[in-house]
Scaffold this motif. Structure first.
Motif, PDB file in Angstrom:
ATOM      1  N   LEU A  54       0.921  -1.210   0.028  1.00 48.51           N
ATOM      2  CA  LEU A  54       0.186  -0.049   0.069  1.00 48.51           C
ATOM      3  C   LEU A  54       0.899   1.456  -0.070  1.00 48.51           C
ATOM      4  N   SER A  55       1.975   1.205   0.641  1.00 53.50           N
ATOM      5  CA  SER A  55       2.872   2.321   0.829  1.00 53.50           C
ATOM      6  C   SER A  55       3.376   2.510  -0.586  1.00 53.50           C
ATOM      7  N   ALA A  56       3.783   1.412  -1.339  1.00 52.23           N
ATOM      8  CA  ALA A  56       4.395   1.457  -2.694  1.00 52.23           C
ATOM      9  C   ALA A  56       3.415   2.189  -3.728  1.00 52.23           C
ATOM     10  N   TYR A  57       2.192   1.548  -3.458  1.00 52.08           N
ATOM     11  CA  TYR A  57       1.242   2.374  -4.337  1.00 52.08           C
ATOM     12  C   TYR A  57       0.811   4.001  -4.128  1.00 52.08           C
ATOM     13  N   ILE A  58       0.835   4.129  -3.046  1.00 51.52           N
ATOM     14  CA  ILE A  58       0.759   5.690  -2.607  1.00 51.52           C
ATOM     15  C   ILE A  58       1.857   6.423  -3.145  1.00 51.52           C
ATOM     16  N   HIS A  59       3.056   6.019  -2.760  1.00 49.26           N
ATOM     17  CA  HIS A  59       4.196   6.812  -3.533  1.00 49.26           C
ATOM     18  C   HIS A  59       4.227   6.822  -4.749  1.00 49.26           C
ATOM     19  N   ASN A  60       3.927   5.690  -5.328  1.00 53.14           N
ATOM     20  CA  ASN A  60       4.022   5.663  -7.017  1.00 53.14           C
ATOM     21  C   ASN A  60       2.907   6.774  -7.628  1.00 53.14           C
ATOM     22  N   GLY A 254      20.511 -14.529  -5.455  1.00 57.35           N
ATOM     23  CA  GLY A 254      19.273 -14.941  -5.568  1.00 57.35           C
ATOM     24  C   GLY A 254      18.636 -15.565  -4.247  1.00 57.35           C
ATOM     25  N   SER A 255      17.505 -15.968  -4.487  1.00 57.65           N
ATOM     26  CA  SER A 255      16.545 -16.740  -3.031  1.00 57.65           C
ATOM     27  C   SER A 255      15.863 -17.954  -3.779  1.00 57.65           C
ATOM     28  N   LEU A 256      15.425 -18.676  -3.104  1.00 62.30           N
ATOM     29  CA  LEU A 256      14.591 -20.052  -3.808  1.00 62.30           C
ATOM     30  C   LEU A 256      13.160 -19.322  -4.024  1.00 62.30           C
ATOM     31  N   LEU A 257      12.683 -18.151  -3.591  1.00 64.34           N
ATOM     32  CA  LEU A 257      11.281 -17.829  -3.742  1.00 64.34           C
ATOM     33  C   LEU A 257      11.229 -16.645  -4.619  1.00 64.34           C
ATOM     34  N   TRP A 258      11.927 -15.400  -4.763  1.00 70.28           N
ATOM     35  CA  TRP A 258      11.996 -14.358  -5.738  1.00 70.28           C
ATOM     36  C   TRP A 258      13.099 -13.769  -5.707  1.00 70.28           C
ATOM     37  N   ASN A 259      13.058 -12.885  -6.619  1.00 72.01           N
ATOM     38  CA  ASN A 259      14.517 -11.965  -6.920  1.00 72.01           C
ATOM     39  C   ASN A 259      13.875 -10.442  -7.072  1.00 72.01           C
ATOM     40  N   TRP A 260      14.841  -9.527  -6.858  1.00 72.22           N
ATOM     41  CA  TRP A 260      14.531  -8.009  -6.977  1.00 72.22           C
ATOM     42  C   TRP A 260      14.050  -7.812  -8.487  1.00 72.22           C
ATOM     43  N   ASP A 261      14.625  -8.626  -9.485  1.00 68.91           N
ATOM     44  CA  ASP A 261      14.242  -8.402 -10.874  1.00 68.91           C
ATOM     45  C   ASP A 261      12.821  -8.817 -11.313  1.00 68.91           C
ATOM     46  N   ASP A 262      12.168  -9.618 -10.399  1.00 72.82           N
ATOM     47  CA  ASP A 262      10.888 -10.263 -10.847  1.00 72.82           C
ATOM     48  C   ASP A 262       9.936  -8.785 -11.066  1.00 72.82           C
ATOM     49  N   GLU A 263       9.255  -8.886 -12.203  1.00 72.64           N
ATOM     50  CA  GLU A 263       8.406  -7.782 -12.360  1.00 72.64           C
ATOM     51  C   GLU A 263       7.328  -7.558 -11.184  1.00 72.64           C
ATOM     52  N   LYS A 266       9.342  -5.803  -8.492  1.00 75.78           N
ATOM     53  CA  LYS A 266       9.269  -4.398  -8.750  1.00 75.78           C
ATOM     54  C   LYS A 266       8.077  -3.338  -8.831  1.00 75.78           C
ATOM     55  N   THR A 267       7.014  -3.981  -9.087  1.00 72.86           N
ATOM     56  CA  THR A 267       5.810  -3.098  -9.238  1.00 72.86           C
ATOM     57  C   THR A 267       5.199  -2.999  -7.784  1.00 72.86           C
ATOM     58  N   LEU A 268       5.146  -4.168  -6.920  1.00 78.73           N
ATOM     59  CA  LEU A 268       4.357  -4.188  -5.666  1.00 78.73           C
ATOM     60  C   LEU A 268       5.262  -3.733  -4.618  1.00 78.73           C
ATOM     61  N   ASN A 269       6.544  -3.810  -4.647  1.00 77.13           N
ATOM     62  CA  ASN A 269       7.291  -3.618  -3.344  1.00 77.13           C
ATOM     63  C   ASN A 269       7.844  -2.166  -3.279  1.00 77.13           C
ATOM     64  N   ASN A 270       7.842  -1.788  -2.085  1.00 79.61           N
ATOM     65  CA  ASN A 270       8.413  -0.409  -1.966  1.00 79.61           C
ATOM     66  C   ASN A 270       9.832  -0.595  -1.467  1.00 79.61           C
TER      67      ASN A 270
END
Length: 379
Positions: A54-60, A254-263, A266-270
């Motif tokens: 939610l904070s990411a959405y507000i900032h964007n 990397g990790s077994l679940l996700w990476n920072w390069d995942d779209e 990038k879209t959802l994370n603040n």
């Protein structure tokens, strides 16, 4: 004033339940009231858990990213200056020491990415199910099926007579107390224990959310980064390569679940949701909740029994869990030490506020053969 508001909310909830279930079926009303409680609680917990998104959405939506980035960098430099002044800036040496002696970045990156949400959700589900299990045992389904006599010939079909204390599961045992201010958490009902622990978690998470909004902070891993871009193509890092040497461990290993390069990330994370650390808040809250619910060592368990040792192991694991989490968020360069300390301060403040509220409301939660609900509905 508070009691009047509480009465208004109870009446409003009753009108909603009767409007959905009808006023001729007490059994249906009881089921609808439980379902309504489940929906509202799940909605609150889900929304609270998504405060980072939610904070990411507000900032964007409301702020130019370049200005957002500059504010986050300025706050990060302020934290670094504070830590250097107080001798707390040891994140870089600690990360280099770990990288030289242990490494294992896949494990620590996966721990950072996965353990934080999974353990918190499991704890929330546990106390929520525990609360509903207790509520189901408190409902006198036989009497709900039979209904109850109206208060007067003029009373409507939705009005009921409170049953005698000896016949109603809504009456507590004589002398029972539910005053948190007197240190009697164990004497609270599971529903009250759930509300107490849930309120601490919700308040601390939303305080952290306002921290993300008004004090965006660039995490250590982004200080030396020059080539990491968000979904809009804007550079997220500070490119301070001469001053900082942090390793972005998830980006590098990397990790077994996700990476920072995942779209989706990038879209959802603040990227600047660092202060205060929600990882620290949630981990410490889990420890507090588990210790509160487990209580002291049970004298009924034999010292040599398997249950005794399993109980002891669980208690030690949950105490160690926040410490391991703080170590993880620091060595992976996702947080500063100050972020973790800020998270502990936020959690302590939230605990104090909720504890104070329950203490001031002690007359509301104390009872001695007193009717817990004015109706037969399991609110």
């Amino acid at each position: 004033m508070k009691r009047r508001l509480s009465f208004v909310f109870r009446q409003l909830k009753r009108k909603i339940v009767v409007g959905i279930a009808g006023d001729a079926s007490p059994q249906r009303q009881a089921v609808v009231s439980l379902c309504l409680l489940a929906v509202t609680e799940l909605a609150l917990l889900t929304l609270t858990f998504c405060t980072n998104f939610l904070s990411a959405y507000i900032h964007n939506t409301l702020e130019v990213f370049h200005n957002f980035r500059l504010r986050a960098l300025a706050n990060a430099q302020g934290i670094v200056a504070f830590e250097r002044m107080t001798g707390l800036f040891f994140e870089q040496p600690l990360q280099r020491w770990h990288d030289t002696n242990f490494s294992g970045w896949q494990f620590w990156n996966t721990y950072y990415a996965g353990v934080h949400p999974v353990v918190t959700v499991l704890f929330l589900v546990f106390i929520l199910v525990r609360m509903f299990a207790w509520k189901l045992t408190r409902v006198n389904w036989k009497r709900v099926n039979e209904g109850a006599a109206p208060l007067s010939p003029l009373a409507g079909p939705g009005d009921y007579v409170p049953v005698a204390a000896s016949d109603s599961p809504y009456y507590a045992a004589e002398g029972a107390s539910a005053v948190v201010g007197r240190g009697s958490f164990d004497e609270l009902t599971p529903a009250q224990q759930y509300r107490f622990l849930r309120s601490i978690w919700v308040l601390s998470a939303w305080l952290a959310f306002f921290g993300f909004l008004f004090v965006p902070t660039m995490p250590p891993r982004l200080l030396p980064v020059c080539d990491f871009f968000n979904s809009l193509g804007a550079n997220v890092g500070a490119c301070l390569t001469t001053e900082f040497s942090f390793i972005d461990t998830i980006g590098a290993h990397g990790s077994l679940l996700w990476n920072w390069d995942d779209e989706s990330v990038k879209t959802l994370n603040n990227p600047y949701a660092a202060f205060p650390s929600q990882h620290t808040i949630f981990a410490a809250w889990c420890a507090i909740a588990w210790i509160k619910l487990m209580g002291p060592a049970s004298p009924a368990l034999r010292t040599g029994s398997l249950r005794f040792w399993l109980r002891g192991l669980l208690r030690w694991c949950i105490v160690v869990y926040p410490m391991v989490t703080v170590y993880c968020i620091v060595i992976t360069a996702n947080h500063y030490i100050s972020d973790a300390l800020g998270g502990l301060v936020v959690l302590a403040f939230s605990y104090g506020v909720v504890h104070l509220y329950y203490s001031l409301s002690s007359s509301h939660f104390s009872f001695s053969k007193r009717l817990l609900s004015p109706t037969l509905l399991p609110y």
